[in-house]
Design a protein around this motif. Structure first.
Motif, PDB file in Angstrom:
ATOM      1  N   UNK A  93       0.924   3.712  -1.602  1.00 11.14           N
ATOM      2  CA  UNK A  93       0.022   4.454  -2.419  1.00 11.14           C
ATOM      3  C   UNK A  93       0.485   5.361  -3.380  1.00 11.14           C
ATOM      4  N   UNK A  94       1.685   5.795  -3.405  1.00 10.72           N
ATOM      5  CA  UNK A  94       2.442   6.875  -4.329  1.00 10.72           C
ATOM      6  C   UNK A  94       3.684   6.247  -4.661  1.00 10.72           C
ATOM      7  N   UNK A  95       4.235   6.938  -5.318  1.00  9.69           N
ATOM      8  CA  UNK A  95       5.802   6.482  -5.827  1.00  9.69           C
ATOM      9  C   UNK A  95       6.695   6.746  -4.701  1.00  9.69           C
ATOM     10  N   UNK A  96       6.267   7.843  -4.002  1.00 10.56           N
ATOM     11  CA  UNK A  96       7.106   8.144  -2.709  1.00 10.56           C
ATOM     12  C   UNK A  96       7.209   6.911  -1.693  1.00 10.56           C
ATOM     13  N   UNK A  97       6.013   6.387  -1.685  1.00  9.52           N
ATOM     14  CA  UNK A  97       5.752   5.222  -0.599  1.00  9.52           C
ATOM     15  C   UNK A  97       6.793   4.160  -1.306  1.00  9.52           C
ATOM     16  N   UNK A  98       6.753   3.757  -2.491  1.00  8.08           N
ATOM     17  CA  UNK A  98       7.386   2.927  -3.006  1.00  8.08           C
ATOM     18  C   UNK A  98       8.981   3.144  -2.985  1.00  8.08           C
ATOM     19  N   UNK A  99       9.205   4.417  -3.093  1.00  7.80           N
ATOM     20  CA  UNK A  99      10.937   4.575  -2.849  1.00  7.80           C
ATOM     21  C   UNK A  99      11.254   4.404  -1.593  1.00  7.80           C
ATOM     22  N   UNK A 100      10.555   4.722  -0.624  1.00 10.64           N
ATOM     23  CA  UNK A 100      10.641   4.474   0.866  1.00 10.64           C
ATOM     24  C   UNK A 100      10.898   2.835   1.126  1.00 10.64           C
ATOM     25  N   UNK A 101      10.221   2.094   0.373  1.00 13.42           N
ATOM     26  CA  UNK A 101      10.125   0.766   0.928  1.00 13.42           C
ATOM     27  C   UNK A 101      10.998  -0.271  -0.194  1.00 13.42           C
ATOM     28  N   UNK A 102      11.293   0.206  -1.357  1.00 13.35           N
ATOM     29  CA  UNK A 102      11.938  -0.639  -2.306  1.00 13.35           C
ATOM     30  C   UNK A 102      13.449   0.121  -2.717  1.00 13.35           C
ATOM     31  N   UNK A 103      14.496  -0.423  -2.232  1.00 15.02           N
ATOM     32  CA  UNK A 103      15.769   0.233  -2.675  1.00 15.02           C
ATOM     33  C   UNK A 103      16.010  -0.221  -4.152  1.00 15.02           C
ATOM     34  N   UNK A 104      16.944   0.496  -4.699  1.00 16.47           N
ATOM     35  CA  UNK A 104      17.479   0.231  -5.926  1.00 16.47           C
ATOM     36  C   UNK A 104      18.489  -0.894  -5.885  1.00 16.47           C
ATOM     37  N   UNK A 105      18.269  -2.091  -6.538  1.00 17.25           N
ATOM     38  CA  UNK A 105      19.000  -3.164  -6.472  1.00 17.25           C
ATOM     39  C   UNK A 105      19.423  -3.770  -7.910  1.00 17.25           C
ATOM     40  N   UNK A 106      20.723  -4.238  -7.926  1.00 20.55           N
ATOM     41  CA  UNK A 106      21.150  -4.999  -9.154  1.00 20.55           C
ATOM     42  C   UNK A 106      20.629  -6.570  -8.956  1.00 20.55           C
ATOM     43  N   UNK A 107      21.261  -7.268  -9.975  1.00 21.35           N
ATOM     44  CA  UNK A 107      20.728  -8.808  -9.780  1.00 21.35           C
ATOM     45  C   UNK A 107      21.442  -9.288  -8.599  1.00 21.35           C
ATOM     46  N   UNK A 108      22.622  -9.159  -8.223  1.00 20.17           N
ATOM     47  CA  UNK A 108      23.196  -9.643  -7.045  1.00 20.17           C
ATOM     48  C   UNK A 108      22.409  -9.363  -5.780  1.00 20.17           C
TER      49      UNK A 108
END
Length: 499
Positions: free
Chosen positions: A56-71
């Protein structure tokens, strides 16, 4: 004024009004993009794996989706390559942009129907913005060239793949097809040197008004034109008005280009990548590029000096500060989520949001804790060229951690000159003083006698081109790495040093 130029002005005014509308509402525009992206991807494999239904929010997104690179995203991409649908984005991509990877060979960056539409519109709007600002539209009647990769595409399970510039060649609008050079056949030539020779042959007698490409490779084209025609580019192409470039900072090349052209021409800086089109220069009077906030991309920013912390803070457009280096993280309508682009940017304005590219998060020198970035070395060299009679073709910088016995370590600058400085001491001194002024860590290391002042290694004419050819990266979208924390590029240039 021709009918085409008149129509271009009308279209430019319409696009300017549309741009101004979202520029006035930057935070709301990004929130809208964020909501649309999450909503559209709820049913994908990635969306289900990361509980998009509950975001529902950016914070929700941060908690569920980590920063990733291509690998780290590669497993999802492989599912698409294997033929699966609805993995990162609904349906299947229509293209893969194939680029060279760092640790696992080729990278396949998905491009969807909506994302290629945004790419094409952004490149078009950059030119229309220029027309709106300057009132100059006459160049649309002349010939235009973009030095790019081959438009020949391969196929994997029904998805076409090739270099981004080659894919983009399929989207030149009909009204520009007659203006476009080189010919399709020439564009398909794979060998870069052969291709440039053929482009020179096809263009030297044409009315070229717009030339576009990565500066280092356009420079090669200009040099061949100078040699063959015996004229400055600006004399050969009397109506040449606009240079469009991206991929690297133009400033280290500016003096050389103006010498090759013989006069100044307007320029537009772009910030495109296989992952998306992020910004373009929207003013001939001010520095920086307008960050495109309505183009199917949601941006997050992590302070560069915190990026490798365990849980770095992820900021939205509403939270950024001026003159701070940020790693740029993107989520897109091509299905890249929390994706580390690898570039670092710096905001130079927030009304509107304008950026400059300051380097790569992995391209830096900190062998001794100095934290030197690309922007600093580019600025130092720019000042040295500006204040001396030197003309530089290309350069890179690396640390020398194992100097001769009895010597302190130092930074080694590998520079290929079109014209060597008459006063080498002055030239290197300007670079050294600029580095110390820009970077307090570097100053402290020099002042504390941990490092000795920089040294310059003179590279023979065309040495960088020969080096890039030797590693299979001559031409196209390939660029010389500005600086590195190791000696890989430095060692590769060793055979091309002037002893």
């Amino acid at each position: 004024m021709s009918l085409k130029a008149f129509a271009a002005k009308i279209f430019a005014n319409r696009i300017a009004k549309k741009t101004n509308k979202w520029m006035r509402r930057p935070v709301k525009t990004q929130q809208k993009v964020f909501n649309q992206l999450v909503a559209q991807a709820k049913g994908t494999v990635f969306g289900k794996d990361h509980d998009f239904e509950e975001i529902r929010s950016h914070q929700d997104f941060v908690e569920r989706v980590p920063i990733r690179d291509y690998e780290e995203l590669k497993g999802y991409v492989q599912q698409i390559i294997d033929g699966k649908s609805d993995v990162l984005w609904p349906g299947k991509p229509i293209y893969f942009a194939k680029t060279s990877g760092t640790t696992s060979g080729a990278k396949y960056i998905p491009i969807t129907k909506p994302s290629i539409k945004n790419q094409v519109e952004a490149s078009r709007n950059a030119i229309l913005n220029y027309i709106h600002e300057t009132g100059n539209a006459d160049f649309v009647d002349g010939k235009m060239i973009f030095l790019q990769g081959s438009p020949i595409l391969e196929e994997k399970n029904g998805i076409k793949l090739g270099r981004l510039s080659g894919i983009s060649a399929h989207y030149v609008p009909n009204y520009l097809q007659k203006n476009r050079l080189p010919s399709w056949e020439t564009n398909c030539i794979e060998d870069w040197e052969t291709k440039v020779d053929k482009i020179v042959e096809e263009t030297e007698r044409e009315n070229m008004t717009v030339i576009a490409g990565i500066p280092s490779w356009v420079q090669m084209y200009f040099e061949k034109l100078n040699t063959k025609a015996g004229k400055k580019v600006g004399d050969l192409f009397k109506e040449f008005q606009l240079f469009i470039y991206g991929g690297v900072n133009y400033e280290p090349y500016r003096a050389k280009f103006e010498n090759l052209i013989g006069r100044k021409v307007d320029s537009i800086e772009l910030f495109p990548a296989s992952e998306g089109f992020f910004a373009y220069q929207n003013s001939q009077k001010e520095k920086g590029m307008l960050l495109l906030l309505d183009a199917g991309i949601f941006y997050e920013f992590v302070k560069a000096d915190e990026f490798f912390d365990e849980n770095p803070k992820r900021l939205t457009i509403a939270d950024v500060e001026l003159d701070v280096d940020y790693a740029m993280v993107i989520s897109t309508n091509a299905g890249l989520w929390g994706y580390n682009l690898g570039d670092t940017i710096r905001f130079i304005s927030k009304t509107p949001y304008k950026i400059m590219v300051s380097g790569r998060i992995k391209h830096f020198i900190s062998a001794f804790g100095e934290h030197v970035i690309a922007k600093e070395v580019e600025e130092a060299l720019r000042l040295a060229v500006e204040q001396t009679d030197a003309v530089v073709n290309e350069f890179t910088v690396a640390p020398q951690t194992n100097p001769k016995e009895g010597e302190l370590p130092y930074h080694e600058w590998f520079i290929e000159f079109q014209k060597e400085p008459s006063d080498w001491t002055k030239f290197s001194g300007i670079i050294e003083e600029s580095m110390k002024k820009q970077n307090s860590y570097y100053f402290d290391l020099i002042d504390g006698h941990i490092l000795q002042p920089l040294k310059i290694s003179n590279i023979k004419p065309n040495g960088f081109q020969e080096y890039m050819k030797s590693i299979g990266k001559l031409g196209g979208q390939n660029k010389v790495q500005r600086l590195a924390n190791d000696r890989k590029v430095a060692d590769g240039l060793h055979p091309f040093k002037i002893s």
